[in-house]
Design an enzyme around this catalytic site. Sequence first.
Site, PDB file in Angstrom:
ATOM      1  N   GLU A   1      98.528   0.513   1.418  1.00  0.00           N
ATOM      2  CA  GLU A   1      97.844   1.128   2.525  1.00  0.00           C
ATOM      3  C   GLU A   1      97.121  -0.190   3.470  1.00  0.00           C
ATOM      4  OE1 GLU A   1      98.707   3.276   4.770  1.00  0.00           O
ATOM      5  OE2 GLU A   1      96.907   3.556   6.270  1.00  0.00           O
TER       6      GLU A   1
ATOM      7  N   ARG B   1     100.343   4.873  23.572  1.00  0.00           N
ATOM      8  CA  ARG B   1     102.159   5.489  23.099  1.00  0.00           C
ATOM      9  C   ARG B   1     102.706   3.715  23.460  1.00  0.00           C
ATOM     10  NH1 ARG B   1     104.057   9.912  22.096  1.00  0.00           N
ATOM     11  NH2 ARG B   1     106.096   9.441  23.295  1.00  0.00           N
TER      12      ARG B   1
ATOM     13  N   LYS C   1     101.462   3.774  19.371  1.00  0.00           N
ATOM     14  CA  LYS C   1     101.587   4.780  18.527  1.00  0.00           C
ATOM     15  C   LYS C   1     102.315   5.582  17.528  1.00  0.00           C
ATOM     16  CE  LYS C   1      98.279   6.987  15.669  1.00  0.00           C
ATOM     17  NZ  LYS C   1      97.833   6.974  14.816  1.00  0.00           N
TER      18      LYS C   1
ATOM     19  N   HIS D   1     103.892 -11.082 -12.266  1.00  0.00           N
ATOM     20  CA  HIS D   1     105.695 -10.613 -12.428  1.00  0.00           C
ATOM     21  C   HIS D   1     106.033 -11.819 -11.216  1.00  0.00           C
ATOM     22  CE1 HIS D   1     106.400  -8.325 -15.124  1.00  0.00           C
ATOM     23  NE2 HIS D   1     105.619  -7.953 -14.991  1.00  0.00           N
TER      24      HIS D   1
ATOM     25  N   CYS E   1     106.459   4.140  24.925  1.00  0.00           N
ATOM     26  CA  CYS E   1     106.348   4.499  26.136  1.00  0.00           C
ATOM     27  C   CYS E   1     105.325   5.670  26.348  1.00  0.00           C
ATOM     28  CB  CYS E   1     107.496   4.379  27.507  1.00  0.00           C
ATOM     29  SG  CYS E   1     108.446   2.888  26.993  1.00  0.00           S
TER      30      CYS E   1
ATOM     31  N   LYS F   1      96.810  -2.024   6.985  1.00  0.00           N
ATOM     32  CA  LYS F   1      95.727  -1.376   8.018  1.00  0.00           C
ATOM     33  C   LYS F   1      95.528  -2.713   7.926  1.00  0.00           C
ATOM     34  CE  LYS F   1      95.480   1.390   8.923  1.00  0.00           C
ATOM     35  NZ  LYS F   1      96.773   2.719   8.540  1.00  0.00           N
TER      36      LYS F   1
ATOM     37  N   GLU G   1      98.331  -4.885  10.427  1.00  0.00           N
ATOM     38  CA  GLU G   1      98.212  -4.806  11.488  1.00  0.00           C
ATOM     39  C   GLU G   1      97.337  -4.290  12.783  1.00  0.00           C
ATOM     40  OE1 GLU G   1      99.161  -0.089  12.525  1.00  0.00           O
ATOM     41  OE2 GLU G   1      97.791   0.222  10.846  1.00  0.00           O
TER      42      GLU G   1
ATOM     43  N   TRP H   1     106.290   0.107  26.319  1.00  0.00           N
ATOM     44  CA  TRP H   1     106.441  -0.717  25.191  1.00  0.00           C
ATOM     45  C   TRP H   1     108.127  -0.879  25.442  1.00  0.00           C
ATOM     46  CZ3 TRP H   1     110.059  -0.054  20.710  1.00  0.00           C
ATOM     47  CH2 TRP H   1     109.577  -1.239  19.606  1.00  0.00           C
TER      48      TRP H   1
ATOM     49  N   ASN I   1     110.535   6.958  29.208  1.00  0.00           N
ATOM     50  CA  ASN I   1     110.491   6.905  27.930  1.00  0.00           C
ATOM     51  C   ASN I   1     111.652   7.158  27.309  1.00  0.00           C
ATOM     52  OD1 ASN I   1     109.930   7.096  25.270  1.00  0.00           O
ATOM     53  ND2 ASN I   1     108.321   8.846  25.446  1.00  0.00           N
ATOM     54  N   GLY I   2     112.220   5.514  26.678  1.00  0.00           N
ATOM     55  CA  GLY I   2     113.636   6.211  25.618  1.00  0.00           C
ATOM     56  C   GLY I   2     114.663   4.927  25.662  1.00  0.00           C
TER      57      GLY I   2
HETATM   58  O1  M6R Z   1     103.768   9.271  13.564  1.00  0.00           O
HETATM   59  P1  M6R Z   1     103.693   9.101  12.329  1.00  0.00           P
HETATM   60  O2  M6R Z   1     102.846   8.993  11.230  1.00  0.00           O
HETATM   61  O3  M6R Z   1     105.067   9.665  11.610  1.00  0.00           O
HETATM   62  O4  M6R Z   1     103.631   7.492  12.259  1.00  0.00           O
HETATM   63  C1  M6R Z   1     104.804   6.544  11.514  1.00  0.00           C
HETATM   64  C2  M6R Z   1     104.011   4.917  11.359  1.00  0.00           C
HETATM   65  O5  M6R Z   1     104.653   4.527  12.839  1.00  0.00           O
HETATM   66  C3  M6R Z   1     102.130   5.253  11.501  1.00  0.00           C
HETATM   67  O6  M6R Z   1     102.270   5.532   9.815  1.00  0.00           O
HETATM   68  C4  M6R Z   1     102.363   3.829  11.677  1.00  0.00           C
HETATM   69  O7  M6R Z   1     102.542   2.935  10.238  1.00  0.00           O
HETATM   70  C5  M6R Z   1     100.170   3.092  11.801  1.00  0.00           C
HETATM   71  N1  M6R Z   1     100.863   2.435  13.137  1.00  0.00           N
HETATM   72  C6  M6R Z   1      99.698   2.531  10.460  1.00  0.00           C
HETATM   73  O8  M6R Z   1      98.861   2.627  10.293  1.00  0.00           O
END
Ligand code: M6R
Length: 615
Positions: free
Chosen positions: A488, A27, A610, A511, A2, A492, A495, A75, A101-102
């Site tokens: 990774e 956010r 984010k 396996h 948020c 990517k 997501e 969010w 926010n929280g």
């Molecule tokens: O801000 P942070 O690096 O702690 O965030 C960690 C994850 O939330 C962040 O890397 C998330 O997985 C991204 N959306 C990946 O692209």
Amino acid sequence: MCGIVGYIGYREAYPIIIKGLKRLEYRGYDSAGIMLYNGKNLQIAKTKGKVSDLESKSSDIAQSAATIGMGHTRWATHGVPNDINSHPHVSNSGNLVIIHNGIIENYEPLKKELLNRGYTFSSDTDTEVLINLIEEVKKNEKLKLGKAVQVALNQVVGAYAICVFDKENPDEIVVARLGSPLAIGVGENEFFIASDASPFIEYTSNAIYLEDEEMAIVRLHKPLKIRKIKDDSLVDPYIQELQMNLEQIEKGGYDHFMLKEIYEQPNVIKDTYRGRLHANSGIVQMAGVEDNLEKFLHAQRILIVACGTSWHAGLVAEYIIEEFTRIPVEVEYASEFRYRNPIINPNDVVIAISQSGETADTLAAIKLAKEKGAFVFGVCNVVGSSISRETHAGAYTHAGPEIGVASTKAFTTQITVLTMIALRLAKAKGTLSNSDFYRYLQELEVIPEKVHEALESNEKAKEIAAKFKDAPNCLYLGRGYNFPVALEGALKLKEISYIHAEGYPAAEMKHGPIALIDEQMPVVVIAPKQGHYDKVVSNIQEIKSRSGKIIAVVTKGDVQVKELADHVIEIPETSDALSPLITTIPLQLLSYHIAVMRGCNVDQPRNLAKSVTVE
Ligand code: M6R
């Protein structure tokens, strides 16, 4: 999660709040709302959807002359995203308004108590409970708003960054934080309140970041007083000069922030090592490491805690640190670590990696490690973030604001910092030969040029994306240093394009995952010349003989894999240890183009935010 924005001053509040919310949409973006006070009435608009939907829905108040107000982009945690659950929330009397926010964890017993006292609730949110709790305290104990907020917050368990407004006292906004970020921009006769400084960067470069368990009453023409929520003691406000500029938080001609951030990597990697790495003189140093060198050198073990992409950077670092320094490294998901009663010794060094510096699980893991006596070092991007303040020492990645929800430049700059740490420790321990040490320094110094060259694969990535954009699944394989890159790459893709993707160490395929391979299955194989090339070639052959479609990332000039693969993307040659900085680039581009072609919202993928400030 948020985003919150508040304004009190002499300008029209509406445009400031709307623009600020757009900058904070990273956010959370499932609903949005705004409250203005025009001297007589509260003007409130809220809606499910994005800030642009809120704009359409609030056209009747867009011209409001109000110079005080606040807004929220959500969010969802408690209650589905809909108009009613959107913030702001108003108390039963209609006087108090809150954005939050929280999460209020004990909202259920509090709600029960308030229901018994005759309060009613229209939403499913914990936030509506909090504003009515504040109202009840204010009314019962005949307190001013600031005091009532303080008393109420002392009854609350959870996390919050809040702004509270009282129609009966309309020249102030009360703010408080615990676990969620809150910055106050200090201008001439005006104040801005926001989850980060981006909403007010063009108005002032002076910011105060509230610490956990602090609150303030923001009032015009009055000095800002910050107090501890628990014991009411006064705290000296510390005004920081912001390093961010407007250009950094705009798209700069790119269609998406993600693409801009992918292309920024050559420059930001340079920013990461600028002043810290001098290859010809054999210098690699960072203040946070130098000041604590003994702790690192005496570490019996390094524990890395992180989430998501930062966790992947941690895995790359595990390989690099162990190889260069022979110090054992363990990498843990912060969310698991914090709840599994881990063994942490006082002579362990814990490295916490986080782009935002606000990830709740990573923050909790840090607190746990500190309680157990470990030295905790942070690798963060956001200057002044909670994690950077909570750790004993650290090194910033200097990647600049990362706004696309999918991390790109955060990953490569984190690896750059962690590689520099490994090199510094290796030098002190003598675990790398002199020639290897110098070779790595020199190679790291030219990585930005190689990343630049790797970006030339953009057109190729786009071409391949067009062929595989409708695939329902995708496998990513890599070995050694490139196993985390496979993870990774898969993250990517899933997501931002919502294609199911899995990353595996290439040899693990036999396996289990090999059963998935048929002519429909695209398999992205990271196969640079250095490293376990021959082994990866064998894995490619195994896929080929089961009719899988192979997309290979290979070193320029490769012949063998080219003959086997359906598609290849060439990258410049690098040593095995530094190759993740290069091999990851085409994978970022591939997922970006696939997502664009599928019509997905690349910068704001569904269900995500984010910074994950809830556990
Ligand atoms: O801000 P942070 O690096 O702690 O965030 C960690 C994850 O939330 C962040 O890397 C998330 O997985 C991204 N959306 C990946 O692209």
